[in-house]
Design a protein around this motif. Structure first.
Motif, PDB file in Angstrom:
ATOM      1  N   SER A 242       0.817  -1.216   0.000  1.00 37.30           N
ATOM      2  CA  SER A 242       0.000   0.000   0.000  1.00 37.30           C
ATOM      3  C   SER A 242       0.848   1.262   0.000  1.00 37.30           C
ATOM      4  N   GLN A 243       2.085   1.156   0.449  1.00 36.88           N
ATOM      5  CA  GLN A 243       2.964   2.332   0.449  1.00 36.88           C
ATOM      6  C   GLN A 243       3.770   2.478  -0.833  1.00 36.88           C
ATOM      7  N   VAL A 244       3.947   1.398  -1.598  1.00 34.74           N
ATOM      8  CA  VAL A 244       4.896   1.454  -2.717  1.00 34.74           C
ATOM      9  C   VAL A 244       4.271   1.313  -4.096  1.00 34.74           C
ATOM     10  N   LEU A 245       3.059   0.758  -4.207  1.00 30.92           N
ATOM     11  CA  LEU A 245       2.449   0.632  -5.531  1.00 30.92           C
ATOM     12  C   LEU A 245       2.042   2.010  -6.044  1.00 30.92           C
ATOM     13  N   PRO A 246       2.309   2.348  -7.313  1.00 27.78           N
ATOM     14  CA  PRO A 246       2.172   3.725  -7.768  1.00 27.78           C
ATOM     15  C   PRO A 246       0.853   4.114  -8.418  1.00 27.78           C
ATOM     16  N   SER A 247      -0.029   3.171  -8.748  1.00 29.68           N
ATOM     17  CA  SER A 247      -1.236   3.598  -9.460  1.00 29.68           C
ATOM     18  C   SER A 247      -2.392   2.658  -9.159  1.00 29.68           C
ATOM     19  N   PRO A 248      -3.635   3.126  -9.410  1.00 28.57           N
ATOM     20  CA  PRO A 248      -4.790   2.257  -9.194  1.00 28.57           C
ATOM     21  C   PRO A 248      -4.707   0.940  -9.962  1.00 28.57           C
ATOM     22  N   ARG A 249      -4.167   0.962 -11.166  1.00 31.10           N
ATOM     23  CA  ARG A 249      -4.109  -0.292 -11.926  1.00 31.10           C
ATOM     24  C   ARG A 249      -3.189  -1.317 -11.265  1.00 31.10           C
ATOM     25  N   HIS A 250      -2.138  -0.833 -10.580  1.00 31.79           N
ATOM     26  CA  HIS A 250      -1.273  -1.767  -9.867  1.00 31.79           C
ATOM     27  C   HIS A 250      -1.993  -2.363  -8.659  1.00 31.79           C
ATOM     28  N   PHE A 251      -2.815  -1.557  -7.990  1.00 39.09           N
ATOM     29  CA  PHE A 251      -3.603  -2.097  -6.883  1.00 39.09           C
ATOM     30  C   PHE A 251      -4.637  -3.091  -7.402  1.00 39.09           C
ATOM     31  N   GLU A 252      -5.192  -2.817  -8.577  1.00 43.12           N
ATOM     32  CA  GLU A 252      -6.132  -3.773  -9.163  1.00 43.12           C
ATOM     33  C   GLU A 252      -5.442  -5.092  -9.477  1.00 43.12           C
ATOM     34  N   GLN A 253      -4.218  -5.015  -9.974  1.00 41.14           N
ATOM     35  CA  GLN A 253      -3.468  -6.238 -10.256  1.00 41.14           C
ATOM     36  C   GLN A 253      -3.179  -7.011  -8.967  1.00 41.14           C
TER      37      GLN A 253
END
Length: 316
Positions: A242-253
């Protein structure tokens, strides 16, 4: 224990956030949290209003105290600008404003292409940022040349009678120690009594400790879990992602590895007041003074009615 409502800027439109603030006040909630994001966590949430515009608007629709949960005053916005924004917010809310701060997430802070610092560097930046803001709130001209920030001939003219309190969030030992040493209070999202104890014994003493949890009001626990999974699958993303992923699409992945059952366990789902009372009690037993509940999905009026009729009277 003070019970507040958490305004999720990532999920609701500005008009809905103002409607929720008014509804929370009528229902008997005693304070508000509001998130500060540039992006939502995932596209299904779909919103991300500028928090400082919203805080100004909140001052015109309700009189509940407001805390940012939380602002990152280090990368995306210079602490000298956050200091001005917080001072104006405290004036508009007649002193009922708390600046909650933390080290932030790449999701929101990377947008200018700056390198995302390590956790230790982010804590170092946060400490200097707090120093800069408090100096500006004294009212004179400020000259500051530190390791991370420069301020030259800066003075904030619109100031509240009392400087805003700064509450610091922390989920690991180093962040909690910083909060204990520098903060006027502590912010968390977990009912972790060990962290509260560390804050209090590390210098926090009897300063306020705030925390929040998420709910998904619906006619059944199953329907609530479905809504929570649809809107907030990122709630099941573990560790430092949650601190290092840079975009919503990465959180979706990353959320492709999360199941509905995992998210359902992280939320209070459905319409059972006892489930809310039990969750609140976990935070009470952990030593928190204030707890804030956020609704996800369209049924926030149902949550307000539940609290007004069954939860808040039971607590009081």
């Amino acid at each position: 224990m003070r019970i507040g409502y958490f305004l999720s800027s990532e999920e609701y439109t500005p008009a809905e956030l103002l409607e929720q603030a008014s509804g929370a006040e009528r229902a008997g909630f005693e304070a508000l949290w509001i998130s500060d994001h540039y992006h939502p966590w995932v596209d299904a949430q779909g919103q991300s209003a500028f928090v400082w515009s919203m805080i100004g608007a909140l001052s015109q629709v309700c009189r509940l105290p407001v805390t940012t949960a939380v602002t990152c005053p280090t990368v995306r916005i210079h602490p000298a600008v956050i200091a001005q924004a917080a001072a104006t917010s405290a004036v508009l809310h007649q002193g009922r404003f708390v600046l909650g701060v933390g080290t932030g997430e790449a999701l929101n802070e990377h947008i200018f292409g700056d390198a995302w610092p390590s956790a230790d560097v982010r804590l170092e930046m946060l400490e200097e940022a707090v120093e800069v803001m408090r100096e500006l709130w004294k009212g004179g001209f400020v000259e500051h040349r530190g390791k991370h920030y420069t301020v030259e001939n800066a003075r904030i003219y619109t100031l509240p009678e009392t400087p805003p309190s700064i509450y610091i969030s922390g989920f690991g030992p180093k962040a909690v120690d910083l909060a204990a040493r520098l903060g006027d209070g502590y912010v968390s999202t977990m009912p972790d009594g060990d962290l509260v104890k560390r804050f209090r014994e590390g210098g926090g003493g009897d300063k306020p400790c705030q925390a929040g949890f998420k709910a998904a009001f619906a006619e059944s626990a199953e329907e609530g879990a479905r809504i929570a999974y649809e809107r907030w699958p990122n709630a099941g993303v573990p560790g430092e992602l949650s601190q290092v992923l840079p975009s919503p699409r990465h959180f979706e992945q990353a959320s492709e590895l999360v199941t509905q059952d995992m998210v359902g366990k992280a939320f209070v789902c459905g319409n059972d007041p006892q489930a809310h009372l039990e969750m609140i009690d976990k935070y009470r037993q952990a030593g928190f003074d204030e707890v804030y509940v956020a609704n996800t999905g369209p049924h926030y009026q149902g949550l307000f009615d539940l609290y007004a009729k069954h939860v808040l009277p039971e607590l009081r």
